[in-house]
Design a protein around this motif. Structure first.
Motif, PDB file in Angstrom:
ATOM      1  N   ASP A  38       1.194  14.555   9.445  1.00  0.00           N
ATOM      2  CA  ASP A  38       2.435  14.413   8.694  1.00  0.00           C
ATOM      3  C   ASP A  38       3.526  15.232   9.373  1.00  0.00           C
ATOM      4  N   LEU A  39       4.703  14.627   9.597  1.00  0.00           N
ATOM      5  CA  LEU A  39       5.776  15.306  10.308  1.00  0.00           C
ATOM      6  C   LEU A  39       6.886  15.806   9.392  1.00  0.00           C
ATOM      7  N   GLY A  40       6.750  15.614   8.076  1.00  0.00           N
ATOM      8  CA  GLY A  40       7.815  16.067   7.180  1.00  0.00           C
ATOM      9  C   GLY A  40       7.312  16.249   5.770  1.00  0.00           C
ATOM     10  N   GLY A  41       8.176  16.813   4.932  1.00  0.00           N
ATOM     11  CA  GLY A  41       7.852  16.950   3.518  1.00  0.00           C
ATOM     12  C   GLY A  41       6.922  18.116   3.231  1.00  0.00           C
ATOM     13  N   LEU A  42       6.355  18.113   2.035  1.00  0.00           N
ATOM     14  CA  LEU A  42       5.492  19.215   1.597  1.00  0.00           C
ATOM     15  C   LEU A  42       4.220  19.318   2.417  1.00  0.00           C
ATOM     16  N   ASP A  43       3.762  18.202   2.982  1.00  0.00           N
ATOM     17  CA  ASP A  43       2.493  18.195   3.721  1.00  0.00           C
ATOM     18  C   ASP A  43       2.703  18.266   5.240  1.00  0.00           C
ATOM     19  N   LYS A  44       3.847  18.740   5.665  1.00  0.00           N
ATOM     20  CA  LYS A  44       4.161  18.777   7.093  1.00  0.00           C
ATOM     21  C   LYS A  44       3.072  19.509   7.874  1.00  0.00           C
ATOM     22  N   GLY A  45       2.611  18.845   8.925  1.00  0.00           N
ATOM     23  CA  GLY A  45       1.603  19.431   9.791  1.00  0.00           C
ATOM     24  C   GLY A  45       0.180  19.099   9.406  1.00  0.00           C
ATOM     25  N   SER A  46      -0.043  18.595   8.210  1.00  0.00           N
ATOM     26  CA  SER A  46      -1.407  18.295   7.774  1.00  0.00           C
ATOM     27  C   SER A  46      -1.895  17.005   8.402  1.00  0.00           C
ATOM     28  N   GLU A  47      -3.202  16.924   8.621  1.00  0.00           N
ATOM     29  CA  GLU A  47      -3.817  15.733   9.186  1.00  0.00           C
ATOM     30  C   GLU A  47      -4.530  14.943   8.089  1.00  0.00           C
ATOM     31  N   TYR A  48      -4.569  13.644   8.271  1.00  0.00           N
ATOM     32  CA  TYR A  48      -5.205  12.783   7.278  1.00  0.00           C
ATOM     33  C   TYR A  48      -5.674  11.508   7.958  1.00  0.00           C
ATOM     34  N   ILE A  49      -6.621  10.817   7.306  1.00  0.00           N
ATOM     35  CA  ILE A  49      -7.110   9.528   7.790  1.00  0.00           C
ATOM     36  C   ILE A  49      -6.367   8.427   7.053  1.00  0.00           C
ATOM     37  N   ASP A  50      -5.885   7.450   7.788  1.00  0.00           N
ATOM     38  CA  ASP A  50      -5.110   6.372   7.158  1.00  0.00           C
ATOM     39  C   ASP A  50      -5.324   5.079   7.938  1.00  0.00           C
ATOM     40  N   TYR A  51      -4.855   3.982   7.341  1.00  0.00           N
ATOM     41  CA  TYR A  51      -4.900   2.699   8.036  1.00  0.00           C
ATOM     42  C   TYR A  51      -3.802   2.645   9.086  1.00  0.00           C
ATOM     43  N   GLU A  52      -4.147   2.120  10.243  1.00  0.00           N
ATOM     44  CA  GLU A  52      -3.152   1.841  11.282  1.00  0.00           C
ATOM     45  C   GLU A  52      -3.054   0.329  11.426  1.00  0.00           C
ATOM     46  N   VAL A  53      -1.853  -0.200  11.269  1.00  0.00           N
ATOM     47  CA  VAL A  53      -1.611  -1.633  11.353  1.00  0.00           C
ATOM     48  C   VAL A  53      -1.031  -1.960  12.720  1.00  0.00           C
ATOM     49  N   ILE A  54      -1.717  -2.842  13.439  1.00  0.00           N
ATOM     50  CA  ILE A  54      -1.264  -3.251  14.766  1.00  0.00           C
ATOM     51  C   ILE A  54      -0.955  -4.743  14.724  1.00  0.00           C
ATOM     52  N   LEU A  55       0.282  -5.099  15.009  1.00  0.00           N
ATOM     53  CA  LEU A  55       0.714  -6.492  15.072  1.00  0.00           C
ATOM     54  C   LEU A  55       0.856  -6.880  16.539  1.00  0.00           C
ATOM     55  N   ARG A  56       0.301  -8.044  16.916  1.00  0.00           N
ATOM     56  CA  ARG A  56       0.310  -8.463  18.319  1.00  0.00           C
ATOM     57  C   ARG A  56       0.956  -9.833  18.479  1.00  0.00           C
ATOM     58  N   LEU A  96       0.823  -1.202   0.000  1.00  0.00           N
ATOM     59  CA  LEU A  96       0.000   0.000   0.000  1.00  0.00           C
ATOM     60  C   LEU A  96       0.864   1.261   0.000  1.00  0.00           C
ATOM     61  N   PRO A  97       0.419   2.306  -0.695  1.00  0.00           N
ATOM     62  CA  PRO A  97       1.149   3.577  -0.667  1.00  0.00           C
ATOM     63  C   PRO A  97       0.819   4.363   0.593  1.00  0.00           C
ATOM     64  N   SER A  98       0.784   3.697   1.713  1.00  0.00           N
ATOM     65  CA  SER A  98       0.434   4.313   2.989  1.00  0.00           C
ATOM     66  C   SER A  98       1.701   4.507   3.813  1.00  0.00           C
ATOM     67  N   LYS A  99       1.841   5.680   4.404  1.00  0.00           N
ATOM     68  CA  LYS A  99       3.023   5.931   5.231  1.00  0.00           C
ATOM     69  C   LYS A  99       3.100   4.957   6.402  1.00  0.00           C
ATOM     70  N   ASN A 100       1.939   4.580   6.917  1.00  0.00           N
ATOM     71  CA  ASN A 100       1.945   3.718   8.102  1.00  0.00           C
ATOM     72  C   ASN A 100       2.290   2.275   7.760  1.00  0.00           C
ATOM     73  N   PHE A 101       2.142   1.887   6.497  1.00  0.00           N
ATOM     74  CA  PHE A 101       2.629   0.585   6.059  1.00  0.00           C
ATOM     75  C   PHE A 101       4.108   0.688   5.690  1.00  0.00           C
ATOM     76  N   LYS A 102       4.467   1.778   5.052  1.00  0.00           N
ATOM     77  CA  LYS A 102       5.833   1.937   4.561  1.00  0.00           C
ATOM     78  C   LYS A 102       6.821   2.130   5.699  1.00  0.00           C
ATOM     79  N   TYR A 103       6.426   2.828   6.749  1.00  0.00           N
ATOM     80  CA  TYR A 103       7.341   3.139   7.829  1.00  0.00           C
ATOM     81  C   TYR A 103       7.054   2.340   9.101  1.00  0.00           C
ATOM     82  N   ALA A 104       6.515   1.133   8.939  1.00  0.00           N
ATOM     83  CA  ALA A 104       6.309   0.276  10.101  1.00  0.00           C
ATOM     84  C   ALA A 104       7.630  -0.377  10.504  1.00  0.00           C
TER      85      ALA A 104
END
Length: 340
Positions: free
Chosen positions: A299-317, A268-276
């Motif tokens: 978002d903490l960096g890049g052109l969209d720094k500070g913007s909020e967005y809805i995304d998938y959160e992946v939790i592994l247990r 997925l092109p999701s930051k939360n998948f890419k940076y897990a």
């Protein structure tokens, strides 16, 4: 539609290719399954929607637009088949774009075999011009041609030899989760560990079917966990950190939709998948289940720094229900509870 009138053309370069001696035509051949013998993941000279690969496991199917996966079809080779090989001698892509000024320029030493016997070979030059018909921040594909004279016809003839070995969709169906911000987006859970046949090869069970799938990742280890609707393939690679805040190894996450066979594992092109990543006190072996929910992030960096967005959160247990993964906090941070 792109035309040569809207393309970048280097007349000296193209004239040099067009002046190469013509090549002999490929003789008429019957259709047979075409097997990929090259070293790269997929052919770049002749154009195929899919190719076959043979190894100790058996015969695999690989789609052009999903070369991250292979699907096991059968154990034995067919009686009659072709082998297609190519040595890629293409110049560096950045050099082609920057110095040559073209979208792409490929040089391929191609060979065709009838079973084990070589029956044809040539060097093919494939050029895609850069479309410059209007201002655009990104390079766009223009028209294309192949050289020497007769090459286009030979490449097309090789492509048309391919025929299906089994009943499967000849165009891959993407199986990623839909965009998280859309109203139909939903969460998923799973706790069934897929049977592992090799480092990156798994038995996947769907509704009324079973399939052996190979994830073409160079990661040190992989693991697949499935639920009722999707599976997650977790590729643990100690050589990559992907900007994680404490330098821990990253875990690339792929998803697979279980609604149909011959679906691909898709990153997925999701930051939360890419940076897990797996937390320092755990390993991939500790993962026993997953949960995917919708959350708000900043978002903490890049052109969209500070913007909020809805995304998938992946939790592994793990087996005790403890979360064993985290998101790299120098990339994103969670700012809201689950979004319904």
């Amino acid at each position: 539609m792109p035309t040569s009138a809207c393309d970048y053309i280097d007349e000296k370069f193209e004239k040099e290719l067009q002046n190469l001696p013509p090549v002999a035509a490929l003789p008429p051949l019957d259709k047979r399954p075409v097997f990929w013998l090259g070293e790269k993941k997929f052919a770049g000279g002749a154009k195929f929607d899919y190719l076959y690969i043979k190894d100790d496991f058996g015969v695999w199917l690989r789609y052009e637009d999903s070369d991250s996966d292979d699907f096991l079809l059968q154990k034995d080779m067919p009686e009659r088949y072709y082998g297609y090989d190519e040595i890629d001698r293409s110049p560096d892509e950045r050099w082609v774009s920057r110095e040559l000024g073209y979208y792409s320029y490929g040089i391929y030493d191609i060979s065709l075999f009838k079973n084990e016997a070589k029956i044809f070979s040539q060097t093919a030059y494939k050029v895609v011009r850069k479309f410059i018909g209007f201002f655009n921040l990104h390079s766009m594909r223009g028209t294309s041609f192949a050289a020497p004279q007769g090459t286009e016809e030979n490449l097309n003839a090789i492509s048309e030899l391919q025929t299906p070995l089994a009943d499967f969709p000849q165009k891959q169906n993407y199986s990623a989760l839909g965009p998280a911000y859309k109203s139909e987006a939903e969460g998923y859970v799973g706790d069934e560990i897929a049977k592992k046949l090799a480092r990156n090869t798994f038995e996947i069970k769907g509704e009324g079917w079973q399939q052996t799938v190979r994830v073409n990742s160079l990661a040190k280890d992989t693991k697949v966990v499935c639920g009722d609707e999707i599976c997650l393939a977790l590729a643990f690679d100690e050589s990559k950190v992907n900007g994680c805040d404490n330098g821990a190894a990253s875990t690339t996450i792929y998803t697979l939709n279980l609604k149909q066979k011959f679906r691909d594992f898709y990153m997925l092109p999701s930051k939360n998948f890419k940076y897990a990543k797996i937390s320092d006190n755990f390993t991939l072996d500790d993962v026993k289940s997953f949960e995917i929910i919708l959350s708000k992030f900043r978002d903490l960096g890049g052109l969209d720094k500070g913007s909020e967005y809805i995304d998938y959160e992946v939790i592994l247990r793990n087996g005790e229900g403890e979360q064993v993964n985290e998101i790299c906090r120098n990339q994103t941070e969670k700012v809201g509870d689950r979004t319904q």
